[in-house]
Design an enzyme around this catalytic site. Structure first.
Site, PDB file in Angstrom:
ATOM      1  CE1 TYR A 176       9.138  10.304   1.644  1.00  0.00           C
ATOM      2  CE2 TYR A 176       9.367   9.872   3.463  1.00  0.00           C
ATOM      3  CZ  TYR A 176       9.004  10.932   2.239  1.00  0.00           C
ATOM      4  OH  TYR A 176       9.619  11.786   2.118  1.00  0.00           O
ATOM      5  CB  VAL A 177      12.937   5.252   2.779  1.00  0.00           C
ATOM      6  CG1 VAL A 177      14.474   5.768   3.266  1.00  0.00           C
ATOM      7  CG2 VAL A 177      13.204   4.055   2.351  1.00  0.00           C
ATOM      8  N   GLY A 214      19.188   5.735  -1.102  1.00  0.00           N
ATOM      9  CA  GLY A 214      20.674   5.062  -1.112  1.00  0.00           C
ATOM     10  C   GLY A 214      20.701   4.310   0.160  1.00  0.00           C
ATOM     11  CE1 TYR A 221       9.192  -0.133  -4.450  1.00  0.00           C
ATOM     12  CE2 TYR A 221       8.151   2.149  -6.164  1.00  0.00           C
ATOM     13  CZ  TYR A 221       8.051   1.541  -4.706  1.00  0.00           C
ATOM     14  OH  TYR A 221       7.442   1.363  -4.182  1.00  0.00           O
ATOM     15  CD  GLU A 240      -2.458   1.543   0.249  1.00  0.00           C
ATOM     16  OE1 GLU A 240      -3.105   2.836   0.184  1.00  0.00           O
ATOM     17  OE2 GLU A 240      -3.516   0.468  -0.504  1.00  0.00           O
ATOM     18  N   GLY A 288      20.225   1.294   1.124  1.00  0.00           N
ATOM     19  CA  GLY A 288      20.054  -0.355   1.487  1.00  0.00           C
ATOM     20  C   GLY A 288      18.976  -0.049   1.997  1.00  0.00           C
ATOM     21  CB  ILE A 289      16.985   2.157   4.580  1.00  0.00           C
ATOM     22  CG1 ILE A 289      18.079   2.397   5.820  1.00  0.00           C
ATOM     23  CG2 ILE A 289      15.815   2.063   5.079  1.00  0.00           C
ATOM     24  CD1 ILE A 289      17.876   3.649   5.992  1.00  0.00           C
ATOM     25  N   GLY A 290      15.608   0.955   1.108  1.00  0.00           N
ATOM     26  CA  GLY A 290      14.474   0.761   0.772  1.00  0.00           C
ATOM     27  C   GLY A 290      14.325  -0.778  -0.335  1.00  0.00           C
ATOM     28  CB  THR A 291      16.740  -2.804  -1.148  1.00  0.00           C
ATOM     29  OG1 THR A 291      17.215  -1.886  -2.525  1.00  0.00           O
ATOM     30  CG2 THR A 291      17.261  -3.768  -1.826  1.00  0.00           C
TER      31      THR A 291
END
Length: 184
Positions: free
Chosen positions: A104-105, A111, A149, A101, A113-116
């Site tokens: 967000y970072v 950049g 993505y 749903e 690695g948190i989002g990954t």
């Protein structure tokens, strides 16, 4: 969901963990920032209390992971810097689906690695719960999100097959109430 998906330490000074009711204030702030970024800030009506009730009550309507910094010194405090909110739905074509749903970072943490890692946790849940796919929507102007993505392996299904022939509809609360009270 297994414990291995819950509080996973990551190498860059943060941890990905399941959200708690105490995280709702931070999550609402990020929801509003994301909506503002997408030009939809005026549409956000969610409150901390409502989020807490809907996600951590007797019947959770969503699940959420947060990315939290891990302090290097005793003078530093922990900070929630990202989140991934998801829920389960069912597709009559293929079965179980995990729907992302919100994701967000904060820009200053991108950049790293948190989002990954957040997406990895959602994917792990999808695999563990035998979902056939993970779906989500990306604003058409958010090209950096689309690249992110796609780099992780996501496919833009609006250009795949016949899906361009479909429209996304909704009923708002007054419309649902009107329909629900309608006599046959």
């Amino acid at each position: 969901m297994s414990d291995k998906v819950q509080n996973c330490p990551c190498p860059l000074g943060y941890v990905i963990r399941k959200a708690t009711p105490e995280d709702c204030g931070d999550i609402v702030r990020m929801i509003k920032e994301l909506a503002q970024h997408d030009g939809l800030g005026h549409k956000v009506a969610i409150t901390e209390e409502k989020l807490r009730e809907d996600g951590f009550g007797e019947t959770p309507y969503f699940h959420c992971f947060v990315a939290e910094t891990t302090p290097k010194t005793s003078s530093e405090s922990r900070q929630i810097v990202g989140y991934a909110m998801y829920f389960f739905m069912y597709c009559t074509f293929v079965g179980r689906v995990i729907f992302l749903e919100d994701f967000y970072v904060y820009p200053q943490f991108r950049g790293s690695g948190i989002g990954t890692e957040l997406m990895k946790r959602v994917a792990q849940v999808g695999v563990e719960t035998k979902c056939t796919k993970c779906e989500f929507i990306v604003h058409d102007e958010n090209s950096s999100a689309r690249r992110f993505y796609e780099k992780l392996g996501a496919v833009n299904s609006t250009v795949e097959g016949d899906w361009r022939r479909f429209f996304w509809y909704k009923f708002d609360v007054p419309s649902m109430e009107k329909l629900a009270s309608r006599c046959s």
